[in-house]
Write a protein that holds these residues in place. Structure first.
Motif, PDB file in Angstrom:
ATOM      1  N   ALA A 323      -1.310 -43.302 -17.218  1.00  0.00           N
ATOM      2  CA  ALA A 323      -0.174 -44.065 -16.782  1.00  0.00           C
ATOM      3  C   ALA A 323       0.674 -43.142 -15.547  1.00  0.00           C
ATOM      4  N   ILE A 324       1.273 -43.528 -15.203  1.00  0.00           N
ATOM      5  CA  ILE A 324       2.339 -42.784 -13.972  1.00  0.00           C
ATOM      6  C   ILE A 324       3.857 -43.164 -14.402  1.00  0.00           C
ATOM      7  N   VAL A 325       4.483 -42.230 -15.036  1.00  0.00           N
ATOM      8  CA  VAL A 325       5.728 -42.341 -15.611  1.00  0.00           C
ATOM      9  C   VAL A 325       7.029 -41.825 -14.598  1.00  0.00           C
ATOM     10  N   PRO A 408       2.411 -60.113  -2.264  1.00  0.00           N
ATOM     11  CA  PRO A 408       1.263 -59.741  -2.754  1.00  0.00           C
ATOM     12  C   PRO A 408       0.087 -59.044  -1.733  1.00  0.00           C
ATOM     13  N   GLY A 409      -0.734 -58.192  -2.371  1.00  0.00           N
ATOM     14  CA  GLY A 409      -1.650 -57.777  -1.604  1.00  0.00           C
ATOM     15  C   GLY A 409      -2.130 -56.270  -1.653  1.00  0.00           C
ATOM     16  N   PRO A 410      -2.819 -55.543  -0.910  1.00  0.00           N
ATOM     17  CA  PRO A 410      -3.406 -54.319  -1.262  1.00  0.00           C
ATOM     18  C   PRO A 410      -2.236 -53.183  -1.075  1.00  0.00           C
ATOM     19  N   GLU A 411      -1.206 -53.323  -0.393  1.00  0.00           N
ATOM     20  CA  GLU A 411      -0.270 -52.384  -0.137  1.00  0.00           C
ATOM     21  C   GLU A 411       0.900 -52.543  -1.203  1.00  0.00           C
ATOM     22  N   ASN A 412       0.863 -53.723  -1.992  1.00  0.00           N
ATOM     23  CA  ASN A 412       1.821 -54.009  -2.841  1.00  0.00           C
ATOM     24  C   ASN A 412       2.223 -52.864  -3.668  1.00  0.00           C
ATOM     25  N   ALA A 413       3.354 -52.557  -3.946  1.00  0.00           N
ATOM     26  CA  ALA A 413       3.666 -51.306  -4.863  1.00  0.00           C
ATOM     27  C   ALA A 413       3.313 -51.541  -6.456  1.00  0.00           C
ATOM     28  N   LEU A 414       3.365 -52.841  -6.755  1.00  0.00           N
ATOM     29  CA  LEU A 414       2.994 -53.226  -8.146  1.00  0.00           C
ATOM     30  C   LEU A 414       1.599 -53.425  -8.545  1.00  0.00           C
ATOM     31  N   LEU A 429       5.689 -52.746 -16.859  1.00  0.00           N
ATOM     32  CA  LEU A 429       4.210 -51.946 -16.729  1.00  0.00           C
ATOM     33  C   LEU A 429       3.529 -52.735 -15.410  1.00  0.00           C
ATOM     34  N   HIS A 430       2.982 -52.068 -14.707  1.00  0.00           N
ATOM     35  CA  HIS A 430       2.331 -52.659 -13.478  1.00  0.00           C
ATOM     36  C   HIS A 430       1.092 -51.871 -12.906  1.00  0.00           C
ATOM     37  N   GLY A 431       0.498 -52.236 -11.928  1.00  0.00           N
ATOM     38  CA  GLY A 431      -0.511 -51.469 -11.314  1.00  0.00           C
ATOM     39  C   GLY A 431       0.133 -50.640  -9.992  1.00  0.00           C
ATOM     40  N   THR A 432      -0.538 -50.189  -9.086  1.00  0.00           N
ATOM     41  CA  THR A 432      -0.180 -49.456  -7.971  1.00  0.00           C
ATOM     42  C   THR A 432      -0.973 -49.236  -6.957  1.00  0.00           C
ATOM     43  N   ASN A 433      -0.388 -49.050  -5.765  1.00  0.00           N
ATOM     44  CA  ASN A 433      -1.170 -48.977  -4.586  1.00  0.00           C
ATOM     45  C   ASN A 433      -1.561 -47.475  -4.169  1.00  0.00           C
ATOM     46  N   GLN A 434      -1.059 -46.665  -5.076  1.00  0.00           N
ATOM     47  CA  GLN A 434      -1.206 -45.186  -4.997  1.00  0.00           C
ATOM     48  C   GLN A 434      -2.186 -44.615  -6.092  1.00  0.00           C
ATOM     49  N   LYS A 435      -3.363 -45.144  -5.957  1.00  0.00           N
ATOM     50  CA  LYS A 435      -4.578 -44.821  -6.972  1.00  0.00           C
ATOM     51  C   LYS A 435      -4.778 -43.285  -7.079  1.00  0.00           C
ATOM     52  N   GLY A 436      -4.650 -42.907  -6.120  1.00  0.00           N
ATOM     53  CA  GLY A 436      -4.799 -41.243  -6.014  1.00  0.00           C
ATOM     54  C   GLY A 436      -4.202 -40.337  -6.887  1.00  0.00           C
ATOM     55  N   LEU A 437      -2.947 -40.867  -7.441  1.00  0.00           N
ATOM     56  CA  LEU A 437      -2.068 -40.166  -8.032  1.00  0.00           C
ATOM     57  C   LEU A 437      -2.632 -39.982  -9.509  1.00  0.00           C
ATOM     58  N   PHE A 438      -3.573 -40.688  -9.979  1.00  0.00           N
ATOM     59  CA  PHE A 438      -3.763 -40.324 -11.292  1.00  0.00           C
ATOM     60  C   PHE A 438      -4.676 -39.647 -11.466  1.00  0.00           C
ATOM     61  N   CYS A 449       9.424 -47.331 -13.949  1.00  0.00           N
ATOM     62  CA  CYS A 449       8.402 -48.194 -14.489  1.00  0.00           C
ATOM     63  C   CYS A 449       7.371 -47.313 -14.789  1.00  0.00           C
ATOM     64  N   MET A 450       6.358 -47.972 -15.370  1.00  0.00           N
ATOM     65  CA  MET A 450       5.068 -47.218 -15.853  1.00  0.00           C
ATOM     66  C   MET A 450       3.840 -47.921 -15.101  1.00  0.00           C
ATOM     67  N   ARG A 451       3.006 -47.128 -14.225  1.00  0.00           N
ATOM     68  CA  ARG A 451       1.999 -47.661 -13.378  1.00  0.00           C
ATOM     69  C   ARG A 451       0.723 -47.364 -14.285  1.00  0.00           C
ATOM     70  N   MET A 452       0.011 -48.227 -14.483  1.00  0.00           N
ATOM     71  CA  MET A 452      -1.396 -48.231 -15.258  1.00  0.00           C
ATOM     72  C   MET A 452      -2.325 -47.996 -14.232  1.00  0.00           C
ATOM     73  N   GLN A 453      -3.442 -47.244 -14.720  1.00  0.00           N
ATOM     74  CA  GLN A 453      -4.573 -46.959 -13.818  1.00  0.00           C
ATOM     75  C   GLN A 453      -5.575 -48.174 -13.799  1.00  0.00           C
TER      76      GLN A 453
END
Length: 550
Positions: A323-325, A408-414, A429-438, A449-453
């Motif tokens: 997660a990202i917190v 909605p879309g690939p750039e959506n922050a959620l 809880l949600h996804g993210t468009n910044q997957k490299g941060l994991f 919010c809490m972003r899930m990988q």
């Protein structure tokens, strides 16, 4: 222990595992407590009985407690149990299943206990219940809780409790992580009382295969706490493969990237003193003791310091994702709620604080940012506004009469999934468009919010009991790009907690840095202090009086 655990299942229904901790056992009669004049003799028998002789308690102090209280019964009556006695009956199997240590032969005896029917059976049960409780209650055995409740004195707490179930739950926690962490405490107390582990001198960075004068100190440090075997032989300053495995293991148990590089954060964790580690264990045991009763057999938990999301089923991890917190200045709040809906391909209504700060800054740097990333701007009347019609240097915090909505879309922050739940802080809880941060070691990047990988995997897991939304259907919905709301067939309790120390599923003790600065450590109690410290304190000269100091 497994055989003893089975005894619970084979014993009377009153020992059945409840989904929640009831205040009483309805089928057992409740009556006013009465005296048990022969309790001392019964306690003498228990002390000699092989089934209870292994209990660690002061038997004479327990007899003295009853004598000082008129030999009045606490748990029993001549034809049943008091309310606090019924709470005892309910709680002990739950605590044992959660890992509370108890001699196996004692467990068999307790599991075979039947309700009192006369004065003799009342005395037998009263003595057994008090002996077991005093030998295992958290306040009674220490070092947690109040020193005033050590030993038989803990009986005062439960005897006077307005809420018997809560009082017993405090003494016999049922949170599965509590007892696994409690079992680690003696080892770390031993480290502290022995003077602690050796420190490691400061060094900029040492990589595997390199030679450095700091290597012997790193070896000694990791041999002390067991990551490196004591039998490992070494004669030089080369960072070899044995030490690499030990460093990587240490890094994993402290939330660091396990790349084996000995740098600033690894050195920082290596040099945290044993005293602080003991304080961390005690603090987090207190947290677990206080909060543990709220955790359902099946729940989702987000631990902020570990930056992970887990689904727990009967004390085991059924699903886990990184997660990202929240950032240090935009902290993720602790909370308790329930997830009832999974939202696929969600739009994002940017919170006003984020819109007026972060997105305004991005527009000032790149006037095409909102359009490129799928945002629509609305005014206070809900009318769409062209981003180019706004002077972005004139708006900002305190002056931003607009609402930003991202499609909605690939750039959506959620990302592709949002798991929403009621809470006063409007986080989810949600996804993210910044997957490299994991890939980062410390993932404190969100605005709360809490972003899930693995958001799609998580949603599919939560919907797995719904035949209409199996994994292939979930993937089809995501690929469609259309916003779809799917109610969970089984709502999922969610708990966001802050725990900086715990024992993981493999029994490995985990420590995490207190990034939010929430940890407040109390001085260690005298019974945990090294003997030399206590002697030194007693030899301190008396403070001078005001007259002497002039």
């Amino acid at each position: 222990m497994a055989a003893a655990a089975n005894a619970w299942a084979e014993s009377a229904d009153r020992f059945a595992e409840p989904q929640t901790a009831p205040a009483a056992v309805p089928e057992l009669p409740v009556a006013a407590p009465s005296a048990v004049p022969n309790i001392a003799a019964e306690l003498d028998l228990l002390q000699r009985d092989p089934t209870t002789a292994g209990l660690k308690l002061d038997w004479n102090a327990l007899k003295e407690y009853y004598a000082a209280h008129g030999n009045n019964a606490i748990w029993t009556t001549t034809n049943g149990y008091t309310l606090v006695g019924q709470a005892w009956i309910v709680q002990i199997p739950r605590a044992v299943r959660a890992g509370m240590p108890m001699p196996e032969q004692t467990l068999f005896r307790v599991a075979g206990m039947t309700p009192p029917t006369d004065a003799a059976s009342q005395t037998r049960n009263e003595a057994l219940m008090s002996a077991v409780f005093v030998a295992s209650a958290v306040d009674a055995i220490g070092p947690l809780g109040s020193a005033k409740l050590r030993g038989a004195a803990v009986l005062d707490k439960v005897a006077a409790a307005k809420d018997p179930a809560e009082a017993i739950a405090q003494e016999w926690p049922v949170y599965y992580r509590f007892w696994s962490l409690y079992a680690k405490l003696p080892t770390y107390v031993g480290y502290y009382q022995a003077g602690g582990w050796p420190s490691v001198p400061k060094v900029d960075k040492v990589e595997p295969g390199q030679s450095n004068d700091v290597i012997p100190a790193v070896r000694a440090r990791l041999q002390y706490t067991g990551e490196l075997a004591q039998t490992t032989a070494f004669t030089d300053n080369v960072y070899d493969t044995d030490l690499l495995a030990a460093v990587a293991a240490f890094q994993r148990s402290h939330g660091l990237n396990d790349d084996g590089v000995i740098g600033g954060r690894t050195l920082e964790e290596l040099n945290v003193p044993a005293e602080k580690r003991v304080q961390m264990i005690l603090l987090n045991l207190d947290r677990m003791r206080e909060q543990g009763g709220k955790f359902e057999p099946r729940h989702l938990i987000v631990n902020i310091p570990s930056q992970e999301v887990k689904v727990i089923e009967d004390g085991k991890v059924a699903f886990m994702t990184k997660a990202i917190v929240g950032k240090i200045d935009r902290k993720t709040p602790t909370l308790d709620s329930v997830i009832k809906i999974a939202k696929f391909n969600p739009e994002w209504n940017a919170p006003h604080k984020i819109a007026s700060n972060d997105e305004v800054r991005r527009m000032r740097a790149d006037p095409s940012f909102l359009e490129t990333n799928g945002f629509t701007v609305y005014d206070g009347n809900g009318m769409e506004v062209s981003p180019s019609s706004i002077d972005w240097h004139e708006v900002g915090p305190g002056n931003f009469p607009y609402r930003l909505v991202q499609a909605p879309g690939p750039e959506n922050a959620l990302g592709p999934v949002k798991l929403d739940f009621p809470n006063k802080d409007a986080v989810y809880l949600h996804g993210t468009n910044q997957k490299g941060l994991f890939a980062k070691q410390d993932r404190y990047f969100s605005s709360g919010c809490m972003r899930m990988q693995q958001p799609i995997d998580m949603a599919a897991f939560l919907l797995s009991d719904d035949p209409e939304y199996q994994r292939d259907r979930v993937d089809q919905i995501v690929e469609s790009g259309k916003t779809v709301l799917v109610p969970l067939k089984t709502p999922m309790p969610v708990h966001v907690v802050y725990m900086t120390t715990w024992a993981d599923e493999d029994g490995v003790l985990q420590f995490r840095k207190d990034m939010y600065k929430y940890d407040r450590y109390a001085a260690l109690p005298n019974d945990l202090q090294p003997a030399a410290n206590l002697v030194a304190e007693t030899q301190q000269p008396a403070k001078p009086t005001k007259t002497e100091s002039k």
